[in-house]
Design an enzyme around this catalytic site. Sequence first.
Site, PDB file in Angstrom:
ATOM      1  CG  HIS A 212      -2.093  -1.014   0.833  1.00 59.35           C
ATOM      2  ND1 HIS A 212      -1.996  -2.330   1.155  1.00 59.35           N
ATOM      3  CD2 HIS A 212      -3.222  -0.857   0.113  1.00 59.35           C
ATOM      4  CE1 HIS A 212      -3.051  -2.948   0.677  1.00 59.35           C
ATOM      5  NE2 HIS A 212      -3.819  -2.093   0.046  1.00 59.35           N
ATOM      6  CD  GLU A 455      -9.589  -7.894  -2.207  1.00 57.23           C
ATOM      7  OE1 GLU A 455      -8.607  -7.254  -2.610  1.00 57.23           O
ATOM      8  OE2 GLU A 455     -10.367  -7.442  -1.353  1.00 57.23           O
ATOM      9  CG  ASP A 479      -5.119  -8.377  -1.330  1.00 59.13           C
ATOM     10  OD1 ASP A 479      -4.030  -8.611  -0.783  1.00 59.13           O
ATOM     11  OD2 ASP A 479      -5.843  -7.431  -0.997  1.00 59.13           O
ATOM     12  CB  CYS A 526      -9.938  -1.666  -8.743  1.00 55.22           C
ATOM     13  SG  CYS A 526     -10.420  -2.889  -7.532  1.00 55.22           S
TER      14      CYS A 526
HETATM   15  C1  PEP Z   1      -6.316  -5.372  -4.698  1.00 50.47           C
HETATM   16  O1  PEP Z   1      -6.097  -6.204  -3.822  1.00 50.47           O
HETATM   17  O2  PEP Z   1      -5.995  -5.545  -5.904  1.00 50.47           O
HETATM   18  C2  PEP Z   1      -6.980  -4.098  -4.385  1.00 50.47           C
HETATM   19  C3  PEP Z   1      -7.360  -3.262  -5.320  1.00 50.47           C
HETATM   20  O3  PEP Z   1      -7.135  -3.797  -3.075  1.00 50.47           O
HETATM   21  P1  PEP Z   1      -5.923  -3.281  -2.144  1.00 50.47           P
HETATM   22  O4  PEP Z   1      -4.734  -3.032  -3.028  1.00 50.47           O
HETATM   23  O5  PEP Z   1      -6.390  -2.060  -1.459  1.00 50.47           O
HETATM   24  O6  PEP Z   1      -5.728  -4.433  -1.215  1.00 50.47           O
HETATM   25 MG    MG Z   2      -7.032  -5.993  -1.865  1.00 51.10          MG
END
Ligand code: PEP
Ligand code: MG
Length: 600
Positions: A212, A455, A479, A526
């Site tokens: 993140h 995910e 994920d 996403c």
């Molecule tokens: C993902 O896991 O691809 C996602 C978009 O969520 P995050 O990156 O916030 O875990």
């Molecule tokens: Mg995620």
Amino acid sequence: MTNPPDRPRVLPVSTPQDEQIFCGLGVSPGVAIGVAYLHDTGKVNVPEYKIAPNALEGERSRFVEAVARASRQVSLLQRKARSLPGSTGEELGYLLDAYQQMLKGSRLVRGVDRRISEERINAEAAVQWEIDQIVHGFAAMDDAYLAARIEDIRDVGRRLIRNLTKTPFKPFSLLPKNAVILAEELTPADTALLDPATVAGFATVLGGGASHTAIMARSLGLPAIVGMTGLVNRASDGATAVIDGAEGKVILNPSAETLAAYRCKRALFLKRRRHLHRLHKVPAITLDGTGISLQANLELPAEIDGVLAAGAAGIGLLRSEFLYMNRSDLPSEDEQYDIMLQMVQRLDGRPLTIRTLDAGGDKMPTSLGFGDGPNPALGLRAIRLSLKHPEILETQLAAILRVGAHGPVRILLPMISAVEELQAVRGVMEQVVRRLKRRHVAIASPLPPVGTMIEVPGAALAADALAWHSDFFAIGTNDLTQYTLAIDRADESVAYLYNPLHPAVLRLIQFSAEAALRARIPISICGEIAGDPRYTALLLGLGIRELSMAATNIPRVKQRVRGLDLVAATGRARVIMDQSDSARIARLVDDFNADALDVD
Ligand code: PEP
Ligand code: MG
């Protein structure tokens, strides 16, 4: 967002012999040229010694002085926090208020004073002992609120110890202009406090490309590198530092020649970005006329200007974790409503997809105070946490439902692994709707669509069943890749194995996309691959028509979409899906893209 301008005349230039080059994993493109700033984790070695009876009063006064100094330092930070934009400043403000309270005759201060007098030990050791005891006591009480205070107590303790040992503390608020931050680690909460107007870029020892912290760097448009082993020990504050985010290189004390080369590279990068930015008004359509929805992922409210400037079709993923970061309490319904309402108003009719709290893994906001568990990535996180503590979910759903009365919103649920979780959320939502209606509060009508994040590999394999209970799907490939390949996305030591082009990951994407198409529900991606033009043709070829990404990536992906023939992309995707070897898949992807992509 543009990088702050570098100031060539003030940077010291070194000889070629002084130049040091470090290699890591580039996670956010661009070139930063600035002043090295070694970020402090705040840890100090604490000496312990006995105090002679006749020196006890002096030692107690030394402690009183350290407390007064800490209070002055926190006041200064409080003033700075008030000048930060929106909720970030507010959240930091609450936390600092709590620090001030602790410095005013709290159990910590009284306990230290007593230890100095009774145990006749030096003040810094007394602080350390007292903190350890308080933390131990709080941890044993199994109380979420107290557990959330532990980090705050440690933080105040570290500040006191630093004042006593006269080790200066270097918070982000005191960064020099054009700082290149070099750190062992930056947490997502640390990154949320970085101001792109001051920070030129950062490099860390720990962290992976899909962490993140890396995602936030891309959103803020900051060049960044992770996995820089040995960097922190060899760098010194104030040295000239260059970060090449695309190449994954840090150059310390660059020679005049190197510096000149990187200035050119930086100018070229900014020129290309300006050029791409001109695309923000043209539609994202393929050569054969298919419209693709390019939306933005948002980590912090401050990014909304960039989202609008990039011409995003909406927000495909609002990571609501920022509401819970850098604070020691939970955000109220009204507070969440106010922040989301501002976004809906700014979006002016474009959709806002709000993901419910996705705490856990590498982004556990301290306010929740829930333990990480033996394996945080597989533990009580995301929707599991929200269902275990329905008050968190109810508050968030109520705020979203109210915001939905003012513009198009969608609710997205993180880490769903079973239909029962979806049903449970819908049950909670029904109760919240009833409560709001009883209070005659205006809410969205019809109710917002409720979507599932795919995910977890099990969710992808059960996509058929989940699709019947979902209004839309959003594939979180960050994920999905982590869990399919058992690679911690934030661990730099296994980053080389993290590969969204692994056939297993691609098959799960394909399976989910087909399930969504059969159930006639929208599906988007996403995860970070949505924002990388290298993957655009493949994803469109698999039937995906909505991509959500860091706003800074929208122009590059739009350029790729506009140069793409969908029939050819679908044909290439079919060939790729017949392969079982990642290296061959990568070659097939890159050959198809050859000439179409410009490099960073
Ligand atoms: C993902 O896991 O691809 C996602 C978009 O969520 P995050 O990156 O916030 O875990
Ligand atoms: Mg995620």
